[in-house]
Write an enzyme that holds these catalytic residues in place. Sequence first.
Site, mmCIF file in Angstrom:
data_model
loop_
_atom_site.group_PDB
_atom_site.id
_atom_site.type_symbol
_atom_site.label_atom_id
_atom_site.label_comp_id
_atom_site.label_asym_id
_atom_site.label_seq_id
_atom_site.Cartn_x
_atom_site.Cartn_y
_atom_site.Cartn_z
ATOM 1 N N GLU A 108 -45.390 -15.470 0.853
ATOM 2 C CA GLU A 108 -45.446 -16.885 1.205
ATOM 3 C C GLU A 108 -45.066 -17.783 0.036
ATOM 4 O O GLU A 108 -45.276 -17.418 -1.120
ATOM 5 C CB GLU A 108 -46.883 -17.276 1.564
ATOM 6 C CG GLU A 108 -47.555 -16.384 2.536
ATOM 7 C CD GLU A 108 -49.051 -16.686 2.612
ATOM 8 O OE1 GLU A 108 -49.699 -16.077 3.464
ATOM 9 O OE2 GLU A 108 -49.548 -17.520 1.844
ATOM 10 N N CYS A 132 -60.501 -10.446 -5.809
ATOM 11 C CA CYS A 132 -61.473 -11.554 -5.842
ATOM 12 C C CYS A 132 -62.032 -11.715 -4.418
ATOM 13 O O CYS A 132 -61.257 -11.878 -3.470
ATOM 14 C CB CYS A 132 -60.815 -12.844 -6.309
ATOM 15 S SG CYS A 132 -59.971 -12.659 -7.889
ATOM 16 N N CYS A 135 -61.031 -14.585 -1.731
ATOM 17 C CA CYS A 135 -59.615 -14.904 -1.550
ATOM 18 C C CYS A 135 -58.990 -14.028 -0.466
ATOM 19 O O CYS A 135 -59.193 -12.808 -0.440
ATOM 20 C CB CYS A 135 -58.904 -14.685 -2.883
ATOM 21 S SG CYS A 135 -57.136 -14.472 -2.761
ATOM 22 N N CYS A 362 -53.747 -19.217 -0.867
ATOM 23 C CA CYS A 362 -52.862 -18.075 -1.012
ATOM 24 C C CYS A 362 -53.226 -16.959 -0.053
ATOM 25 O O CYS A 362 -54.378 -16.587 0.089
ATOM 26 C CB CYS A 362 -52.838 -17.579 -2.450
ATOM 27 S SG CYS A 362 -54.434 -17.032 -3.062
HETATM 28 S S1 SF4 Z 1 -54.407 -13.882 -5.389
HETATM 29 FE FE1 SF4 Z 1 -56.602 -13.840 -4.831
HETATM 30 S S2 SF4 Z 1 -57.321 -11.781 -5.411
HETATM 31 FE FE2 SF4 Z 1 -55.400 -12.178 -6.501
HETATM 32 S S3 SF4 Z 1 -55.999 -13.045 -8.471
HETATM 33 FE FE3 SF4 Z 1 -55.595 -14.784 -7.093
HETATM 34 S S4 SF4 Z 1 -57.629 -15.259 -6.258
HETATM 35 FE FE4 SF4 Z 1 -57.796 -13.172 -7.127
#
Ligand code: SF4
Length: 369
Positions: A108, A132, A135, A362
Amino acid sequence: MTVSLPLVFDAPRRGMPPRHLADLDAEGRRAAVEELGLPKFRADQIARQYYARLQADPARMTDLPAAVREKIGDALFPPLLSVVKHVACDAGETRKTLWRAGDGTLLESVLMRYPDRATLCISSQAGCGMACPFCATGQGGLNRNLSTAEIVDQVRAAAAALRDGEVAGGPGRLSNIVFMGMGEPLANYKRVVAAVRRITSPAPDGLGISQRNVVVSTVGLAPAIRKLADEGLSVTLAVSLHTPDDELRDTLVPVNNRWPIAEVLDATRYYADKTGRRVSVEYALIRDINDHPWRADMLGEKLHKALGSRVHVNVIPLNPTPGSKWDASPKPVEQEFVRRVNAQGVPCTVRDTRGQEIAAACGQLAAEN
Ligand code: SF4
């Protein structure tokens, strides 16, 4: 939480697309053109088409003889990214694009238009291995690294769309790039740095966007931050800290188990020293998780000690992912948090969160697909 952490910055070239013009530097371009039996000057001619005219279809490079276009197309313009869909909001001034790479991989980018600038948020990996828990991208794991050309072409396509008036507000110019889409940019180090050089070099070597208008974000891969500091670039570094204490950060940003906050701040100070650039610290504010007044005080203290006035904190109200237990903090809590960080002498503001209604955090659009 136990997670497997990446041991190397650059995974092997697994599933990468075939070589594309934008993977190559000037020397590589000339060598590739010579391999095809064409004179060297064609290399810059083709690169001007791509970087200055934003033309990615060799059939339309009308200053090249037809036979040359075909040869060049086969050798240097493999199918790279195709649009799956565009989703717009904010009266059309925010546009998210879901792309499909040649091997079916989804990724994306998000274009955000403001009165004084147009910013593109790009992906550096398909998925992300940093895990994370708050996310959307982190939940799916890492699919693969993107190639340099796949990163650069997100930018070329957005610059062309703006120039051609495809985005609300009339024809415009792409001015800012943030590596804050899917992925951890410094876990795809070599390709990201090469992409930064292509994005910022003047034509025929690149798209000519000012290095000062490029932000590279990271969750804190300390050795890679130091390496980036030594590249001679003047891009802005954005470190996603999300909390000032290791106990919570070990859970929120699992890579903290490998490089704890003190090491991340040391590397960040090294970056500020080497580049003379003020760094950004990103802080996703999550209700009852990391929004406590004492954490605001501790954040301000630690940052002031490590970086003095060479830091700016962006508080980002969490954009909750569907079905997640994580939520944004209430406004009064957010305001108090910002006030306390500022009170420690560290500038802190709340980031404008564009695109909430189109799942612009994201990975959300790719996750839905
Ligand atoms: S995309 Fe998501 S999982 Fe990857 S570093 Fe960023 S916040 Fe963390």
